[in-house]
Scaffold this motif. Structure first.
Motif, PDB file in Angstrom:
ATOM      1  N   UNK A 122       1.040  -1.214  -0.272  1.00 38.59           N
ATOM      2  CA  UNK A 122      -0.015  -0.371   0.283  1.00 38.59           C
ATOM      3  C   UNK A 122       0.691   1.338   0.158  1.00 38.59           C
ATOM      4  N   UNK A 123       0.216   2.304  -0.506  1.00 39.68           N
ATOM      5  CA  UNK A 123       1.030   3.910  -0.787  1.00 39.68           C
ATOM      6  C   UNK A 123       1.677   4.398   0.896  1.00 39.68           C
ATOM      7  N   UNK A 124       2.499   4.626   0.630  1.00 36.32           N
ATOM      8  CA  UNK A 124       2.804   5.144   2.563  1.00 36.32           C
ATOM      9  C   UNK A 124       3.197   7.148   1.567  1.00 36.32           C
ATOM     10  N   UNK A 125       3.043   7.623   2.600  1.00 37.03           N
ATOM     11  CA  UNK A 125       3.666   8.871   3.411  1.00 37.03           C
ATOM     12  C   UNK A 125       5.218   9.307   2.880  1.00 37.03           C
ATOM     13  N   UNK A 126       5.810   9.630   2.552  1.00 37.38           N
ATOM     14  CA  UNK A 126       6.871  10.634   1.852  1.00 37.38           C
ATOM     15  C   UNK A 126       7.335  11.515   2.691  1.00 37.38           C
ATOM     16  N   UNK A 127       9.459  11.242   3.436  1.00 39.64           N
ATOM     17  CA  UNK A 127       9.076  13.080   3.514  1.00 39.64           C
ATOM     18  C   UNK A 127       8.859  14.358   2.875  1.00 39.64           C
TER      19      UNK A 127
END
Length: 184
Positions: A122-127
């Motif tokens: 699943x896509x995750x938030x990136x910095x």
């Protein structure tokens, strides 16, 4: 999530040009360079997001500026130039160096977009990315415009997939396709 400098995602890879990498013009096949770009960009994305897996969402552009010859080395530099919530734009530059004369030239530039995935794919938030150099700032400041262009292109692609067919061209009802008489 703490923002990161583009240099934290920098990947540099230099290779020689092998004879089997050449096309009939004795220059590097575009597809060989595209693979090098994708490999480098994947590592930049993974380094930035610090995840096991990142997937290529799009290859936004590749501009071939100068041919690459067998006497050249090929240096691919990549780093995260802009981020969305879950996507990362990776900028790649390709520097060809004539190993005999030492002449260096910008052979290509490219933008690829990656999405970081968690263990469940699943896509995750990136910095976020915080540019520091003049080059990084230019790329970051123009990043939103490229992101808008990607969104428009993606919308168009989705519309296109609803119109284009999946049937094999030679099986289209009532149409003759091809030039070979044995296909009729």
């Amino acid at each position: 999530m703490e923002a990161k400098s583009p240099k934290e995602s920098l990947i540099v890879n230099t290779d020689q040009v092998m004879i089997n990498d050449l096309n009939n013009y004795n220059t590097l096949f575009g597809g060989v360079l595209m693979k090098k770009l994708d490999n480098n960009a994947t590592l930049s994305a993974r380094r930035h997001a610090r995840v096991k897996e990142c997937v290529t969402a799009s290859t936004d552009s590749i501009d071939f500026l100068h041919p690459i010859h067998q006497t050249d080395s090929v240096c691919v530099e990549s780093f995260v130039s802009y981020t969305g919530n879950r996507s990362m734009e990776i900028f790649c530059k390709v520097i060809a160096e004539d190993m005999i004369t030492g002449e260096r030239r910008m052979a290509a530039t490219a933008f690829l977009t990656f999405v970081a995935l968690d263990e469940d794919k699943k896509p995750v938030q990136v910095p976020d990315v915080v540019p520091e150099t003049e080059e990084e700032k230019f790329l970051y400041e123009s990043g939103e415009e490229r992101a808008k262009t990607r969104r428009i292109r993606r919308k168009h692609s989705k519309e296109l997939t609803e119109i284009i067919g999946l049937e094999k061209p030679w099986e289209k009802e009532g149409e003759y396709v091809g030039t070979n008489a044995s296909q009729s």
